[in-house]
Write an enzyme that holds these catalytic residues in place. Structure first.
Site, PDB file in Angstrom:
ATOM      1  N   ASP A 134      50.405  35.671  47.857  1.00 44.28           N
ATOM      2  CA  ASP A 134      50.840  36.930  48.420  1.00 44.28           C
ATOM      3  C   ASP A 134      49.981  38.020  47.764  1.00 44.28           C
ATOM      4  O   ASP A 134      49.326  37.759  46.771  1.00 44.28           O
ATOM      5  CB  ASP A 134      52.320  37.102  48.048  1.00 44.28           C
ATOM      6  CG  ASP A 134      52.866  38.419  48.497  1.00 44.28           C
ATOM      7  OD1 ASP A 134      52.523  38.816  49.611  1.00 44.28           O
ATOM      8  OD2 ASP A 134      53.631  39.033  47.737  1.00 44.28           O
ATOM      9  N   LYS A 135      49.931  39.181  48.334  1.00 45.21           N
ATOM     10  CA  LYS A 135      49.120  40.209  47.698  1.00 45.21           C
ATOM     11  C   LYS A 135      49.973  41.164  46.862  1.00 45.21           C
ATOM     12  O   LYS A 135      49.863  41.210  45.650  1.00 45.21           O
ATOM     13  CB  LYS A 135      48.336  40.997  48.739  1.00 45.21           C
ATOM     14  CG  LYS A 135      47.400  42.015  48.111  1.00 45.21           C
ATOM     15  CD  LYS A 135      46.634  42.773  49.148  1.00 45.21           C
ATOM     16  CE  LYS A 135      47.440  43.871  49.782  1.00 45.21           C
ATOM     17  NZ  LYS A 135      47.750  44.984  48.903  1.00 45.21           N
TER      18      LYS A 135
ATOM     19  N   ARG B  19      48.873  40.889  57.848  1.00 45.40           N
ATOM     20  CA  ARG B  19      49.969  41.198  58.758  1.00 45.40           C
ATOM     21  C   ARG B  19      50.720  39.936  59.169  1.00 45.40           C
ATOM     22  O   ARG B  19      51.101  39.765  60.310  1.00 45.40           O
ATOM     23  CB  ARG B  19      49.437  41.897  60.001  1.00 45.40           C
ATOM     24  CG  ARG B  19      48.891  43.267  59.749  1.00 45.40           C
ATOM     25  CD  ARG B  19      48.375  43.848  61.017  1.00 45.40           C
ATOM     26  NE  ARG B  19      49.355  43.720  62.076  1.00 45.40           N
ATOM     27  CZ  ARG B  19      49.060  43.557  63.358  1.00 45.40           C
ATOM     28  NH1 ARG B  19      47.820  43.474  63.731  1.00 45.40           N
ATOM     29  NH2 ARG B  19      50.004  43.471  64.255  1.00 45.40           N
TER      30      ARG B  19
ATOM     31  N   ASN C 207      60.018  37.907  51.021  1.00 46.43           N
ATOM     32  CA  ASN C 207      59.277  37.414  52.174  1.00 46.43           C
ATOM     33  C   ASN C 207      58.410  36.210  51.828  1.00 46.43           C
ATOM     34  O   ASN C 207      57.829  35.590  52.702  1.00 46.43           O
ATOM     35  CB  ASN C 207      58.428  38.539  52.772  1.00 46.43           C
ATOM     36  CG  ASN C 207      57.448  39.085  51.766  1.00 46.43           C
ATOM     37  OD1 ASN C 207      57.589  38.822  50.577  1.00 46.43           O
ATOM     38  ND2 ASN C 207      56.470  39.817  52.222  1.00 46.43           N
ATOM     39  N   ASP C 208      58.307  35.879  50.569  1.00 47.27           N
ATOM     40  CA  ASP C 208      57.507  34.715  50.190  1.00 47.27           C
ATOM     41  C   ASP C 208      58.350  33.475  49.992  1.00 47.27           C
ATOM     42  O   ASP C 208      57.817  32.401  49.747  1.00 47.27           O
ATOM     43  CB  ASP C 208      56.757  35.008  48.883  1.00 47.27           C
ATOM     44  CG  ASP C 208      55.928  36.252  48.968  1.00 47.27           C
ATOM     45  OD1 ASP C 208      55.232  36.400  49.980  1.00 47.27           O
ATOM     46  OD2 ASP C 208      55.997  37.081  48.048  1.00 47.27           O
TER      47      ASP C 208
END
Lengths: 1110, 347
Positions: free
Chosen positions: A381-382, A727, A755-756
């Site tokens: 993830d960023k 996105r 969200n991960d």
């Protein structure tokens, strides 16, 4: 499906008949044994051992005492059963604690004190400050006159900030006394696990407001396990209880993960099993033939003429039992033990403690450490993972004027400060939007400071920045907002909040200016969702350019907008909005549609740019891991430009000319398919070149690619070492993991936010960063670490060591079992193929359990290479990734070694102890001691670093063997009474031992030396280099030096500080602003449209933080 | 202005401070996997000298063992074939099972002086005392004490006679060797001491002095020797020796001890009763007179094996030395690392 909850009415709610008893236990007292046994026996290994143990009960065929199998079997089962029982008991205790907690409820109009487990659906529950919510409630009243209360939802979603909850509009103004007598009905969906949604309606019965249906949302609820904060009291009606609460429904048992190594061990076990069957069949047939030809002549054996029907089976079954030790029963216990220790080593590691927060790493899953050493793909993830998720407002563009470009900090830009003092309308409006267009709650601490409780880091950054620019958000009192601007108090009344959703990508508030009564709409959101709604006359070009400019600097952008509303317009719209908010079906979509009608003709004020700093050591970590042959994929909800900039600055992709970026885009299926094909073509041609090729894909194109061109995409995934997916939604992240897994790659997913979670659970290894975004990811993960840079150590040190150690341990376990089994097989050839065991039961049992398992367990602290060497040469991880240390061919080596050692032991024993010495017990002990001596030397030879513990266990074990046997030899009733004393007093025994060691180890030692010196593996070379203290270190220095220079140059971490002018030359031209420069990076034949249409391509703005909420 | 003090969510701040103390792992050399370790590597010097040392130890040990074995004087006489009268040799099994006289005379010549004690063994070849059916067919508890007389479940098929337990039961006891030897030297009787041939521990602890043979060899099949029912098992040393089952199909069991020296050239006449049936499975019977050394009986295996292993080690040491001299290789040369040669290697 719906459920009707009748408030305060025991009779009507009876049919729902569920109390609030929480039960997370897996077993109860009665079903523990059957259920646990059943579970354990679902494993093939256990079934096999049980079958063997049962066969041993038949005394006709058992070569040894059944205890030799039953003992270890029961031990193993007892260990895992008690572990389960212990865990379950603790679950029971915590359930019990929660169940027996005392709460106040209203029953028959009177407040009563009852246990939490007796709460029924429809009861009114009263809570005081800092109480834990016992079940899911719909708020009815709070101590606050406006009906607001604050809750902490950390236990539910890990977010530590306070959230506001309000009472439904229908309950506003109800008297405290009347609350007791309240009646009504709530129409709500059947229990589900969505903790962000509650679409229900409430209708109160007379004498309360009659027949007015009032819509309920998640904002009107108090969910189980949340805490009531900053509110004196609150009361609510329970709608979901016990295991049906949102939290209860969320709970689930994650599928157990199996490491690649376990799979390989299982495979090898299967192979050994087949080998065993073959041996049994061959020996069984041979035994029956020998029996019929020879044994019948041996009168002293008295084979009966008449045989029972099973006679033919007896000898094969005997051999089956004799060979059953080929599959070591101890391997599971040993592996569980060492795996537990690997996990502990990770938790104990002081170098993986986040110094800032003091959080140590944590291994939730203790079984998969080896997989860490075999990772091939890392999906990261960023936000919050690579970056700090510490948002800082850096620049802004108001009305076409850029602030903060000179010194990189708009807060210190004198031009902006001047504009504020002079009172420029645009700037003041801009600041107002920054300060109040949000859901932030200002809380005054005891010291008088204002602390902002924000759900999103972006909002926090904006409000804090506005405060520094003299627009201080001082207080929020129900619907009244107080702003302090240059010492002047400005009040606003909030009329509506048009909330953020990931589809709308913007949020707005409608406020009334209390000074002049004007109604204003304030909006902020991603450029692509705000700019199209700009009013007709306004030029959005400069805004779009600003957005683009900031995005290329790696900043998260938000557009702020403003519109004055007419009173009528608002009122008309407000009715529609209310209507939409009470719809039960598709509420979100209907609200979005209504919001759309208000958010138009916006006057765009400007753009904010927020910096999300890179975490320390991220570029180095990624570079090291990439050198180790691990491929990186970045999956982010952020926009494309930002993602690429971050990727560049953290060594994710290499700049030209070493690297090349390929873009997959398109809005339609054809576009995507065309660009996918083009990218594939380029990929195929460039794979031979030593060039870093990465592809970039956005969520939309990914969706199409996955749907229609899955095969092509999978091929692309295999070809590409690096990918950036922007996105993407949580489910797409999980899908990508699944694609890589389906290609048989070992994947590691790392992330920090909710969200991960799906990606983390899907991947072979899930790593969570216990960061700012709550602990949700860390909870779902197998490992949680404090910082991204610990990943390097987790993989290269812990993963690699775990792999190496398990590789040795498992193969050694097979070696020692095969060794003793081969001796038994050889012995059967000189005992009339009748299935006699050379060793006695005690020895056989102790051999696996004590004699051979202790030394090898200490291999968990063996280190083939020092940590620094591994860090300097991460390429060495390749040996683990490719499974070089545990595969059929290395296993064949160990198989051969055990065969050779069995021959040595057997031949020497039967020749040295021939004729008058060939007493059975003695011969058996000689052979056994031979095995023990050999295994001690084998462990010693395979050990790379001897610590005190190793010496102690290897040689201590040898001594222990004699001690144990002396003890047994001292018991008159044991079969081996005096045997060991006799043997040890014979010189020939010791001479035989030395011979066995010399003959057994000599060739192996010679072979090892030859390989080590003349055919060395990379590991050997590094070992030699490391221990000779030779050139390797200088090499390492050379390697690190240039990098540090670059680091200084880029001064990494903050992208902000890399001004276009002093940027390191290596970052050309991808960093340069001109889109043409980027286009150069693609060869002449590939005219890709890359950055030029980015504003339309990329849509998710710096607002990702909020996307995560959904 | 108070605004300067505004900060973000403070909740995480104090909670992490609380965690700081509880969660930080303890530091110790073990938990950090940093125990001081010795990390040997296989340098040519070490390896070659190890092999040299091993060969230097093994070769003399082999020579010593071989000498010890050579010192042992051993007379082996195979008599199973010769002790059957020539006419009966066509059907040896019938002869041995028949009632004809089994006495047989053998003459042995001492070729080298034998110092006492001289052990008299009988050697059986191709006799599987280690057979699964045979080796388990005994009851140790029954042998130890009269209390456990009825523990005969393992003894099938020689467990009882007409419901009465056999003592000692089982195939091993039942098939007790029953050839007897009477020795004389130069026509004077040579005493063979049959006391003290069994292990002391067996006599004292495994075979009870209150356990007397019962119903032994009373079944419908007669196996080997009979036992005197008036002597307790602990004194029946032939039985005790026999019941120490051999692990190999060729084995020797002690028959007795001669406690005088035998001179070179002595002739020894053996009068033996050839009772035991090895003919049905074509096993051999041998009479062995042997002295002993510190290493045991005559057995060249250890000596030869030591010499071989020592030799191989010496050869390996030599070979490695030559290899080292001819083709020296720098240990740990980083240029051998493939990734130092071509970047991006590994895959």
């Amino acid at each position: 499906m719906k459920r009707f909850v009748y408030i305060n009415d025991d009779e009507a709610s009876k049919e729902l008949c569920c109390d609030n008893r929480i039960s997370n236990t897996k077993y109860n007292l009665w079903n523990f044994f059957p259920k646990n046994l059943l579970e354990q026996f679902s494993r093939f290994m256990n079934q096999y051992f049980l079958l063997i143990a049962c066969l041993q009960l038949w005394s006709l065929i058992t070569p040894v005492n059944p205890a030799s199998t039953w003992g270890p079997l029961i031990f193993i089962f007892a260990v895992s059963a008690s572990k389960e029982a212990w865990d379950d008991y603790h679950r029971y205790l915590s359930d019990k604690k929660a169940n027996e907690r005392e709460v106040w409820i209203v029953k028959h109009g009177i407040k009563k004190h009852i246990q939490a487990q007796d709460i029924q659906v429809g009861n009114i529950v009263w809570l005081r400050e800092n109480d834990e919510v016992p079940c899911d409630l719909v708020l009815l009243g709070t101590s606050d006159p406006q009906g607001v209360c604050y809750v902490e939802t950390a236990a539910l979603d890990g977010e530590t900030d306070l959230k506001t909850r309000v009472i439904p509009s229908a309950c506003v103004g109800i008297d405290l006394e009347l609350l007791h007598k309240m009646k009504g009905v709530i129409e709500c969906p059947i229990p589900d696990k969505d903790i962000r949604r509650f679409d229900a309606n409430m209708r109160l019965f007379p004498p309360f407001i009659d027949n007015d249906v009032c819509s309920l949302t998640i904002k009107n609820t108090l969910l189980q396990s949340c805490y009531l904060r900053n509110t004196e009291w609150a009361c609510g009606v329970s709608v979901y209880t016990g295991n049906q609460t949102k939290l209860g429904m969320c709970r689930g048992v994650a599928e157990p993960k199996l490491t690649a190594m376990d799979a390989m061990i299982d495979k090898l076990t299967g192979a050994i099993f087949v080998f065993q069957i073959v041996v049994v069949l061959v020996l069984g047939v041979a035994g029956n033939v020998w029996k019929d030809t020879e044994a019948r002549k041996q009168w002293y054996v008295q084979y009966p003429e008449e045989a029972p029907w099973y006679e033919l089976l007896v000898i094969p079954l005997r051999f089956e039992l004799l060979c059953s030790i080929m599959i070591p029963i101890s391997i599971k216990v040993s592996l569980d033990l060492v795996k537990g220790l690997y996990a502990k080593f990770i938790e104990w590691d002081v170098e993986m403690v986040d110094q800032e927060t003091g959080t140590a790493s944590y291994a939730a899953n203790t079984a998969i450490s080896e997989d860490l050493g075999q990772v091939e793909y890392i999906l990261t993830d960023k936000t919050g993972t690579l970056t700090d998720n510490k948002m800082i407002f850096r620049r802004c563009c108001i009305g076409g004027i850029f602030y903060g470009n000179e010194n990189g900090d708009a807060l210190k830009d004198t031009q902006l400060l001047d504009a504020i003092t002079s009172g420029s309308t645009d700037v003041i409006r801009f600041l107002t939007v920054m300060a109040i267009c949000n859901t932030v709650i200002p809380v005054r601490s005891k010291a008088g400071e204002i602390i902002y409780k924000a759900q999103s880091q972006d909002e926090d950054a904006l409000v804090a920045a506005a405060a520094k620019l003299h627009m201080v958000f001082v207080g929020k009192n129900a619907n009244r907002l107080e702003l302090m601007f240059n010492g002047v108090m400005i009040r606003y009344e909030v009329l509506e909040i048009l909330e953020f959703t990931s589809d709308r990508k913007r949020m707005s508030v409608v406020v009334r200016d209390c000074q002049n009564g004007k109604i204003i709409l304030l909006s902020k959101g991603a450029d692509e969702s705000i700019l199209p709604s700009a009013c007709a006359g306004q030029q959005t070009r400069t805004i779009a350019e600003a957005v683009e400019h900031y995005a290329q600097l790696g900043l998260r952008t938000l557009c702020l907008a403003w519109r004055e509303l007419e009173e009528d317009e608002y009122l008309e719209w407000s009715v529609k909005f209310k209507e939409a908010s009470s719809v039960l079906v598709d509420r979100e979509w209907r609200i979005a549609e209504v919001c759309q009608r208000l958010e138009h003709d916006l006057y765009i004020l400007g753009v904010t740019a927020i910096e999300d700093r890179l975490q320390d050591g991220v570029p180095e970590t990624i570079e090291t891991l990439r050198k180790a042959g691990i491929n990186f994929w970045m999956l982010t909800g952020d926009k494309q430009n930002t993602a690429i900039q971050i990727a560049l600055s953290c060594n994710f992709i290499s700049p030209e000319p070493k690297g090349q970026l390929l873009l997959i885009d398109g809005k339609s299926e054809e576009d995507v398919s065309r660009s996918l094909e083009r990218v594939l073509l380029t990929m195929r041609t460039t794979t031979s070149e030593p060039k870093d090729v990465a592809f970039v894909v956005d969520g939309w194109a990914l969706e199409i690619a996955l749907k229609h061109h899955r095969k092509d995409f999978v091929e692309l995934a295999i070809l590409s070492r690096t990918a950036i997916c922007c996105r993407v939604t949580p489910s797409q992240k999980a899908q990508l993991v699944e694609i890589l897994k389906s290609c048989d790659y070992r994947t590691l997913a790392i992330g920090d936010g909710g969200n991960d979670v799906r990606m983390i659970q899907q991947a072979d290894i899930g790593v969570g960063i216990s960061g700012r975004e709550g602990l949700q990811a860390a909870r779902a993960a197998d490992y949680s670490i404090g910082r991204f840079r610990f990943l390097k150590r987790l993989i290269l040190v812990h993963g690699r060591y775990s792999y190496n150690r398990t590789a040795f341990l498992s193969q050694y376990s097979f070696y020692k079992s095969l060794l003793i089994c081969f001796i038994q097989i050889f012995f059967s050839f000189i005992s009339g193929v009748s299935g006699t065991s050379l060793f006695n039961s005690v020895s056989l049992m102790a051999y696996n359990v004590f004699y051979t398992s202790v030394p090898v367990l200490v291999s968990v602290i063996d280190k083939d290479l020092s940590e620094t060497t591994v860090m300097q040469h991460p390429q060495i991880l390749f040996y683990c990734q490719a499974g070089r240390l545990l595969n059929p061919s290395t296993f064949a080596g160990w198989f051969g070694r055990s065969l050779f050692h069995a021959i040595v032991v057997f031949v020497i024993t039967i020749h040295a102890y021939a004729y008058e010495k060939s007493e059975m017990e003695e011969l058996g002990m000689v052979a056994l001691s031979g095995c023990i001596w050999l295994q001690a030397f084998v462990v010693a030879q395979e050990t790379n670093s001897f610590t005190v513990l190793q010496h102690l266990s290897i040689w201590g074990n040898l001594v222990g063997f004699y001690v144990i046997n002396f003890l047994f030899s001292a018991i008159p009733s044991s079969g081996m009474y005096t045997i060991m004393f006799r043997l040890c007093s014979q010189p020939s025994y010791w001479i035989t031992m030395f011979l066995i060691v010399g003959a057994g180890m000599g060739p192996i030692f010679a072979l090892k030396y030859y390989r080590y010196t003349y055919r060395p593996s990379k590991i050997n070379i590094l070992q030699q280099a490391e221990r000779m203290g030779g050139p390797i270190l200088t090499l390492g220095n050379i390697e690190t030096q240039p990098r540090t220079i670059i680091e200084k140059d880029v001064s990494p971490i903050s992208i902000m500080s890399t001004q276009p002018k002093n940027r390191s030359p290596v970052y050309e031209p991808l960093l340069s602003e001109s889109p043409n420069a980027i286009r150069r990076s693609f060869g002449p034949g590939t005219p890709f449209e890359f950055f030029q249409s980015q504003s339309r391509l990329s849509s998710s703005s710096g607002y990702t933080r909020n996307c995560k909420d959904n | 202005m108070s605004s300067n003090t505004a900060s973000s969510s403070a909740g995480s701040g104090d909670s992490s401070a609380a965690r700081k103390n509880s969660k930080r792992p303890k530091y110790s050399k073990f938990t950090q996997q940093e125990l001081p370790a010795c990390k040997p590597i296989l340098t040519p010097g070490w390896v070659i000298s190890t092999f040299l040392i091993v060969s230097v130890i093994f070769i003399p040990l082999g020579v010593i063992s071989l000498f010890a074995s050579q010192d042992v004087v051993e007379i082996v006489d195979r008599y199973d074939n010769d002790c059957i009268p020539a006419p009966a040799r066509t059907n040896k099994v019938a002869f041995i099972q028949g009632d004809s006289p089994k006495a047989c005379n053998r003459t042995l010549t001492v070729t080298k002086r034998m110092k006492q004690p001289i052990y008299v063994y009988y050697q059986l070849d191709n006799f599987y005392q280690n057979h699964r059916r045979y080796v388990k067919s005994r009851s140790d508890s029954q042998l130890r004490s009269p209390k456990f007389e009825n523990q005969i479940s393992a003894c099938k098929p020689e467990d009882d006679v007409g419901g009465q337990p056999i003592v000692p039961c089982g195939l091993i006891a039942w098939s007790l060797f029953n050839d007897t030897y009477t020795l004389s030297r130069n026509n004077t009787p040579l005493a063979v001491n049959k006391k003290g041939i069994a292990w002391k521990s067996d006599k004292e602890h495994k075979f009870g002095n209150k356990v007397f043979p019962k119903n032994f060899q009373k079944g419908n099949l007669t196996g080997g020797a009979t036992l005197n029912p008036d002597i307790p098992l602990s004194e029946q040393e032939d039985l005790i020796v026999w019941m120490r089952t051999a692990a190999l199909p060729t084995f020797r069991k002690l028959y007795g001890k001669i406690e005088t020296d035998l001179e070179n050239g002595d002739t020894i006449q053996v009068t033996l009763q050839n009772n035991y049936n090895t003919y049905s499975f074509s096993g051999k019977k041998k009479l062995v007179l042997s002295t002993t050394s510190w290493l045991g009986g005559k057995n060249d295996f250890l000596g030869i094996a030591y010499l071989t292993v020592g030799g191989i080690c010496f050869f390996l040491a030599l070979a490695f030395t030559i290899m080292y001299l001819v083709k020296p290789r720098r240990l740990g040369d980083p240029s051998y690392l493939s990734w130092n040669r071509n970047p991006g290697g590994g895959r």
